[in-house]
Design an enzyme around this catalytic site. Sequence first.
Site, PDB file in Angstrom:
ATOM      1  N   GLU A 297      -4.893 -11.909 -10.762  1.00 40.66           N
ATOM      2  CA  GLU A 297      -4.537 -10.476 -10.716  1.00 40.66           C
ATOM      3  C   GLU A 297      -3.114 -10.249 -11.202  1.00 40.66           C
ATOM      4  O   GLU A 297      -2.788  -9.174 -11.687  1.00 40.66           O
ATOM      5  CB  GLU A 297      -4.694  -9.922  -9.293  1.00 40.66           C
ATOM      6  CG  GLU A 297      -6.121  -9.533  -8.975  1.00 40.66           C
ATOM      7  CD  GLU A 297      -6.260  -8.580  -7.793  1.00 40.66           C
ATOM      8  OE1 GLU A 297      -5.256  -8.282  -7.112  1.00 40.66           O
ATOM      9  OE2 GLU A 297      -7.389  -8.147  -7.534  1.00 40.66           O
ATOM     10  N   HIS A 326     -16.801 -35.634  -8.893  1.00 44.50           N
ATOM     11  CA  HIS A 326     -18.214 -35.860  -9.213  1.00 44.50           C
ATOM     12  C   HIS A 326     -18.845 -34.595  -9.772  1.00 44.50           C
ATOM     13  O   HIS A 326     -20.058 -34.450  -9.771  1.00 44.50           O
ATOM     14  CB  HIS A 326     -18.943 -36.346  -7.959  1.00 44.50           C
ATOM     15  CG  HIS A 326     -18.323 -37.585  -7.397  1.00 44.50           C
ATOM     16  ND1 HIS A 326     -18.779 -38.846  -7.683  1.00 44.50           N
ATOM     17  CD2 HIS A 326     -17.236 -37.756  -6.600  1.00 44.50           C
ATOM     18  CE1 HIS A 326     -18.024 -39.749  -7.071  1.00 44.50           C
ATOM     19  NE2 HIS A 326     -17.075 -39.107  -6.412  1.00 44.50           N
ATOM     20  N   LYS A 440     -13.544   0.105  -9.235  1.00 50.75           N
ATOM     21  CA  LYS A 440     -13.463   0.754  -7.918  1.00 50.75           C
ATOM     22  C   LYS A 440     -13.856   2.228  -8.030  1.00 50.75           C
ATOM     23  O   LYS A 440     -14.591   2.758  -7.192  1.00 50.75           O
ATOM     24  CB  LYS A 440     -12.030   0.680  -7.382  1.00 50.75           C
ATOM     25  CG  LYS A 440     -11.607  -0.673  -6.850  1.00 50.75           C
ATOM     26  CD  LYS A 440     -10.227  -0.550  -6.211  1.00 50.75           C
ATOM     27  CE  LYS A 440      -9.705  -1.892  -5.750  1.00 50.75           C
ATOM     28  NZ  LYS A 440      -8.370  -1.824  -5.176  1.00 50.75           N
TER      29      LYS A 440
HETATM   30  O1  PA5 Z   1      -3.907  -7.924  -4.478  1.00 50.82           O
HETATM   31  C1  PA5 Z   1      -4.377  -6.808  -4.377  1.00 50.82           C
HETATM   32  O2  PA5 Z   1      -3.673  -5.790  -4.460  1.00 50.82           O
HETATM   33  C2  PA5 Z   1      -5.849  -6.620  -4.095  1.00 50.82           C
HETATM   34  O3  PA5 Z   1      -6.550  -7.804  -4.133  1.00 50.82           O
HETATM   35  C3  PA5 Z   1      -6.038  -5.981  -2.741  1.00 50.82           C
HETATM   36  O4  PA5 Z   1      -5.531  -6.832  -1.748  1.00 50.82           O
HETATM   37  C4  PA5 Z   1      -7.519  -5.679  -2.472  1.00 50.82           C
HETATM   38  O5  PA5 Z   1      -8.037  -4.869  -3.490  1.00 50.82           O
HETATM   39  C5  PA5 Z   1      -7.670  -4.969  -1.131  1.00 50.82           C
HETATM   40  O6  PA5 Z   1      -6.902  -3.811  -1.129  1.00 50.82           O
HETATM   41  P1  PA5 Z   1      -6.497  -3.126   0.223  1.00 50.82           P
HETATM   42  O7  PA5 Z   1      -5.602  -4.048   0.975  1.00 50.82           O
HETATM   43  O8  PA5 Z   1      -5.810  -1.855  -0.177  1.00 50.82           O
HETATM   44  O9  PA5 Z   1      -7.757  -2.853   0.993  1.00 50.82           O
END
Ligand code: PA5
Length: 466
Positions: A297, A326, A440
């Site tokens: 990310e 393996h 989303k």
């Molecule tokens: O790193 C990030 O920003 C995302 O992976 C969020 O943690 C994930 O989408 C969950 O979001 P939230 O904490 O707002 O529910």
Amino acid sequence: MDASRLPAIDFGNLVAGVLEGSGMEPRRLRGELAARFRDAHAEVEARRKTGEAGFFDLPRDRPLAARTRRLADTSARRCDALVVIGIGGSALGAAALRDALLPPSWNEPDAAARGHAPSLHILDNPDPDTVSALLARLNPSRTLFNVVSKSGTTTETMSLFLVVWRWLEDTLGAGKAKTRFLFTTSPERGTLRQLATRWDIPALPIPDAVGGRFSVLSPAGLLPAAAAGIDIEAVLAGAGAMARRCSTPDLARNPAGTLATLLHAADTEMGASVQVFMPYSDRLRGFAYWVRQLWAESLGKALDRAGRRVETGPTPLPAFGAADQHSILQLLMEGPRDKVVVFLGREAPGEDVAIPALFPDSPGLAYLGGHTLFGLLDRERRATAEALRRAGRMNMTVMVGRVDAHSAGALFMLFQIAVVYAGALYGVDPLDQPGVELGKTLTRGLMGGSGHEVPSIPPPDPRWRV
Ligand code: PA5
């Protein structure tokens, strides 16, 4: 805590003259790569000073740690099971801490074996099979649910919250659900924060400047960890020590800088765009999944910080030694030279198991007797690294002493700092994640969310189906 307990990086197996074939020229590490890192370090320092990269400050936030500890202690007395409801960065850190620092059998039913601390479950995927199986095993009057969401709006997390709220009202009676929740969310915004105020539900903040995947050292990771008895003060001490260690712009003395600079060069100059993170410790499995999200990310971006289209980022791939020798090792040894392996090793296990010397007349067994399982696992790590070196395949090793609270905190901080340096080296913003928004929004539209149009998604075309 002394710096000698901090993780160290052995990167000889990437360097020309050590790695068979062509490797990184050592003079580049002292010259242009060191200079490139100084610029990246300066950029990250500037963002740290403006407060944008809030994860740097968490080890020093004593009031927040104290609030977390207090709520964890009172909560632990009120439950036999704690269930984290969250996803992505709001679940992976808690899972990594649990795997690293609690015994592997922690969630087995014997509460006495846990010293009567709660079992710790993570509910991230809204898969009905998993959710119903877990709820069927829980005693609602002795279970607490820690809903973790920075935004307080995430579809999966909110759906699971609603399911559990209904389950609690059905099993405990009307008005009782609110007594079994703890929230970890934005200090001011979002649905969870509003509900916390309305229903008087205990709620801890994820500071505004701490992004989801950088939140493991905030209450998102530390509240469940502390409730299960993990020494979060030692986790924060390890993280703080690593942050201090990585404050220097001198590449040769900065482990996060070294990790980021070598992996960036391996990808952009040496064709190794797949980065395999391979712990030789089951305790670090959750950590490898956490790293995958942190890397993917933070670094997988369409645009650079100047808005130019770059479509860049390495592909992180968790693998687990020795089992995956393996599975994936053949590919690592002989497949395309597009990979670099980052081993995670430890000097000593929590507990070791002797391999007994039996069957002395059986050569296939006799040589194993007198060793230990840790001795075997560790030799396999070293042998695999050496085999890759001889095959001219780049690899390096991040070594910890033991996997304990201090070294776990240091590891989390090491990789978080490394990924923001890597972001600066790639020229992208490691703190945002615009690419996940479209999926989303479409999901919310399909679920009929207010303010979201129902998207038109063409049904599968029978011409293209077999
Ligand atoms: O790193 C990030 O920003 C995302 O992976 C969020 O943690 C994930 O989408 C969950 O979001 P939230 O904490 O707002 O529910």
